[in-house]
Each structure stands twice: as structure tokens, then as C-alpha cells.
Design a protein around this motif. Structure first.
Motif, short mmCIF file in Angstrom:
data_model
loop_
_atom_site.label_atom_id
_atom_site.label_comp_id
_atom_site.label_asym_id
_atom_site.label_seq_id
_atom_site.Cartn_x
_atom_site.Cartn_y
_atom_site.Cartn_z
N ILE A 1 0.71 -1.29 -0.01
CA ILE A 1 -0.05 0.06 0.06
C ILE A 1 0.82 1.26 0.09
O ILE A 1 1.77 1.43 0.96
CB ILE A 1 -0.91 0.03 1.16
CG1 ILE A 1 -1.83 -1.14 1.03
CG2 ILE A 1 -1.58 1.27 1.29
CD1 ILE A 1 -2.68 -1.24 2.32
N GLU A 2 0.65 2.02 -0.92
CA GLU A 2 1.35 3.35 -1.04
C GLU A 2 0.93 4.22 0.00
O GLU A 2 -0.38 4.41 0.27
CB GLU A 2 1.16 4.07 -2.42
CG GLU A 2 1.99 5.35 -2.60
CD GLU A 2 1.63 6.10 -3.99
OE1 GLU A 2 2.39 6.83 -4.27
OE2 GLU A 2 0.91 5.40 -4.72
N PHE A 3 1.75 4.98 0.71
CA PHE A 3 1.41 5.92 1.54
C PHE A 3 2.25 7.12 1.79
O PHE A 3 3.38 7.17 1.37
CB PHE A 3 1.17 5.20 3.20
CG PHE A 3 2.73 4.99 3.72
CD1 PHE A 3 3.58 5.93 4.32
CD2 PHE A 3 3.35 3.84 3.64
CE1 PHE A 3 4.53 5.84 4.86
CE2 PHE A 3 4.59 3.62 4.23
CZ PHE A 3 5.42 4.79 4.74
N TYR A 4 1.66 8.32 2.20
CA TYR A 4 2.23 9.53 2.20
C TYR A 4 1.99 10.01 3.87
O TYR A 4 1.11 9.80 4.44
CB TYR A 4 1.37 10.55 1.45
CG TYR A 4 1.47 10.28 0.02
CD1 TYR A 4 2.33 10.87 -0.94
CD2 TYR A 4 0.40 9.69 -0.64
CE1 TYR A 4 2.25 10.91 -2.28
CE2 TYR A 4 0.31 9.44 -1.91
CZ TYR A 4 1.46 10.21 -2.86
OH TYR A 4 1.42 9.91 -4.14
N SER A 5 3.34 10.41 4.15
CA SER A 5 3.64 10.80 5.58
C SER A 5 4.87 11.74 5.89
O SER A 5 5.33 11.96 4.75
CB SER A 5 3.53 9.60 6.67
OG SER A 5 4.90 8.83 6.28
N ASN A 6 4.76 12.15 7.13
CA ASN A 6 6.08 12.85 7.39
C ASN A 6 7.23 11.72 7.57
O ASN A 6 7.07 10.47 7.79
CB ASN A 6 5.85 13.61 8.61
CG ASN A 6 4.60 14.76 8.40
OD1 ASN A 6 4.73 15.58 7.67
ND2 ASN A 6 3.82 14.51 9.39
N ARG A 7 8.37 12.36 7.42
CA ARG A 7 9.66 11.25 7.75
C ARG A 7 10.42 11.83 8.79
O ARG A 7 10.79 12.88 8.75
CB ARG A 7 10.33 11.39 5.90
CG ARG A 7 11.75 10.60 5.96
CD ARG A 7 12.59 11.01 4.93
NE ARG A 7 11.72 10.68 3.49
CZ ARG A 7 11.90 11.24 2.53
NH1 ARG A 7 12.84 12.49 2.45
NH2 ARG A 7 11.16 11.08 1.51
N PRO B 1 8.47 15.36 3.26
CA PRO B 1 8.35 15.30 1.89
C PRO B 1 7.46 15.40 0.76
O PRO B 1 7.58 15.52 -0.39
CB PRO B 1 9.09 14.10 1.78
CG PRO B 1 8.39 13.22 2.93
CD PRO B 1 8.25 14.30 3.75
N SER B 2 5.86 15.32 1.42
CA SER B 2 4.94 15.36 0.28
C SER B 2 4.79 16.79 0.02
O SER B 2 5.06 17.93 0.45
CB SER B 2 3.62 14.96 1.19
OG SER B 2 3.89 13.80 1.96
N PRO B 3 4.13 16.62 -1.24
CA PRO B 3 3.82 17.99 -1.92
C PRO B 3 2.75 18.90 -1.59
O PRO B 3 2.13 18.27 -0.73
CB PRO B 3 3.49 17.66 -3.30
CG PRO B 3 2.76 16.30 -3.09
CD PRO B 3 3.56 15.52 -2.04
N ARG B 4 3.08 20.08 -1.58
CA ARG B 4 2.00 20.93 -0.95
C ARG B 4 1.70 22.20 -2.00
O ARG B 4 2.67 22.62 -2.81
CB ARG B 4 2.65 21.56 0.32
CG ARG B 4 3.62 22.66 0.32
CD ARG B 4 4.07 22.69 1.71
NE ARG B 4 4.69 21.38 2.21
CZ ARG B 4 4.01 20.79 3.20
NH1 ARG B 4 3.37 21.26 3.89
NH2 ARG B 4 4.73 19.55 3.63
N ASN B 5 0.68 22.82 -2.19
CA ASN B 5 0.24 23.82 -2.88
C ASN B 5 -0.10 25.09 -2.35
O ASN B 5 -1.00 25.51 -1.87
CB ASN B 5 -0.97 23.41 -3.69
CG ASN B 5 -1.19 24.44 -4.84
OD1 ASN B 5 -0.25 25.19 -5.24
ND2 ASN B 5 -2.57 24.49 -5.31
N GLY B 6 1.09 25.81 -1.67
CA GLY B 6 1.04 27.14 -1.01
C GLY B 6 0.85 26.98 0.36
O GLY B 6 0.80 28.21 1.05
N CYS C 1 0.17 22.07 7.36
CA CYS C 1 0.28 20.64 7.78
C CYS C 1 1.61 20.00 7.28
O CYS C 1 2.07 20.54 6.42
CB CYS C 1 -0.71 19.68 6.91
SG CYS C 1 -2.39 20.40 7.63
N GLY C 2 2.15 19.18 7.99
CA GLY C 2 3.21 18.21 7.71
C GLY C 2 3.02 17.75 6.36
O GLY C 2 3.82 17.62 5.35
N THR C 3 2.00 16.99 6.06
CA THR C 3 1.61 16.33 4.96
C THR C 3 0.31 16.88 4.62
O THR C 3 -0.73 17.05 5.03
CB THR C 3 1.35 14.80 5.28
OG1 THR C 3 2.22 14.16 5.83
CG2 THR C 3 0.73 14.15 3.99
#
Length: 242
Positions: free
Chosen positions: A115-121, A135-140, A144-146
Motif C-alpha cells: 500500500i502506497e502511503f504519504y506521511s512525514n519522514r 516530503p509530501s507535495p504542498r500547494n502554497g 500541515c506536515g503532510t
């Protein structure tokens, strides 16, 4: 049905019934509660909260991972739910504002590492301290960390329907723009205040039963409760995050 469907699931309090992240903080980051109170009061975002908590951590990766594996309580219905999604051609990913090491460990424990997951590292140091990266992308937005909303919006062009399953504060923004939302009490209350329809659930058996009952209904069927809720939620997907 022919629609491309993605389910995005929160981890702590959702995929896992307990909040492992909070339990690790209680054990290895003494004094973090005051910072968390500011976060819960919406005075600071989780990214800043993590940066303030970071120097409070003291423990090795082995200690924290063993602690997480001993204390996790994964939803007993999550594995069969995930397998059912695979059989139906529904994609599922985890989006978490938690920490990568314990999420990866719990997924491996249950043979769910695909399972692919996104989180803080977390980067562990040799002196039992650590640093936290985002590491997760953010739009401006840097609250949030993620940034779960950025992740959800990234997948818009690849899916016809995006379903969100969550429980708490970090799930509010993505819930506002998802097509269909399953919510536990804190998230449900936030959705209600923001005028967002959602479906209450206790565990992934509830989510699975709902989807099994209604996903085969034809799109646009006025008699279908599923499409009625999905349409109402989809109409609000572009509103401002509240």
C-alpha cells in the motif's frame, strides 16, 4: 461499474483504531502536550507543531518501532476491506500526518507493505535524537506536515471518484474536497459545521458494507442513495477549505 475510484485513508485513528503517533509522543517526547493543545486550538499547524516537538524526542528507531508494533491496534476489518477493493479494481492509498517509520512497520506486520502511503519522514540520529522532514507535495499551504488536500487534488485527473476515510483534525481539509466522505465523530462534527455531507462509520466493515451495497448502482440514478450523497459532496469539492 466503469468508474475509476480512489480511496484515501487516514492512518492514526482510522486504519489503526488507536493513535499510535500520540502514544509514541507520550512515551518518547515528554512535554509535547502543551504544543498539541495549541495545534488542537488551531493556533498552529501540524508542521510547526512537529518542529517544536522535534527536540523533545529521545529514543532509538528500534525502541520506537518495537513500541509501535506492541501497541498498534489495526482495524481488524481493514485487511479484508483492502482485499475487496483490489478485487473490485478500486485503488487505495494512505495519507497521514503521522510519521513514516511506524506506518511502514505496521503495514509490514500485516503484509500490507504494497500500500502506497504519504506521511512525514523521520531521520534518526546516532545519539537517540531525530529530525522530522516533510516530503509530501504542498500547494502554497504550510500548515500541515503532510498536505492531504494537495495529494487528493493531484489524483483528480486520474480518477472519477475520490473517497476519503478519516477521523480527526488533519482530515478536515481533504474531506471538504473529496467526492464522498466517511467520518468518525470529530471529523463528522467539523464536516457538519462546514456544511459538508458525510457518512458516519465505526470501522472498515461499515465502509465496506456501504460501498458494496451502492457502488454497483448506475451513475446518475435518482433512486441511488450512494449517488445522491456523492453528487451533493462532489458539488462542494471546489469550495474553500474551512
Amino acid at each position: 461499474m466503469d468508474k475509476r475510484i480512489l480511496i484515501l485513508c487516514d492512518f492514526d485513528g482510522t486504519t489503526c483504531l488507536n493513535d499510535i503517533g500520540n502514544q509514541i509522543l507520550n512515551r518518547y517526547a515528554k512535554g509535547w502536550r502543551e504544543i498539541d493543545r495549541a495545534y488542537c486550538a488551531n493556533k498552529i499547524g501540524s508542521r510547526l507543531a512537529y518542529l517544536q516537538i522535534q527536540p523533545l524526542f529521545h529514543g532509538t528507531k528500534r525502541e520506537m518501532t518495537d513500541y509501535a508494533l506492541h501497541h498498534e491496534k489495526i482495524d481488524p476489518h481493514f485487511q479484508p476491506f483492502y482485499q475487496s477493493c483490489k478485487e473490485k479494481g478500486i485503488d487505495l492509498k494512505i495519507v497521514s500526518d503521522g510519521l513514516d517509520f511506524y506506518i511502514a512497520s505496521v503495514l509490514r506486520k500485516y503484509d500490507l507493505q504494497e500500500i502506497e502511503f504519504y506521511s512525514n519522514r523521520v531521520v534518526f540520529q546516532s545519539n537517540a535524537t531525530l529530525s522530522i522532514e516533510f516530503p509530501s507535495p504542498r500547494n502554497g499551504c504550510h500548515l500541515c506536515g503532510t498536505c492531504k488536500s494537495t495529494i487528493l487534488n493531484f489524483y483528480r485527473e486520474f480518477y472519477d471518484l475520490i473517497i476519503y476515510v478519516g477521523d480527526s483534525y488533519s482530515d478536515v481539509c481533504p474531506a471538504m474536497i473529496a467526492d464522498l466522505v466517511f467520518a468518525k465523530p470529530i471529523l463528522s462534527e467539523k464536516c457538519r459545521k462546514n456544511g459538508k455531507a458525510c457518512i458516519a462509520y465505526e470501522n472498515f466493515r461499515d465502509v465496506g458494507e456501504y460501498l458494496s451495497k451502492f457502488l454497483e448502482e448506475p451513475a446518475g440514478d435518482e433512486e441511488s442513495p450512494f449517488w445522491d450523497v456523492a453528487t451533493k459532496q462532489g458539488n462542494s469539492r471546489h469550495q474553500e477549505n474551512l
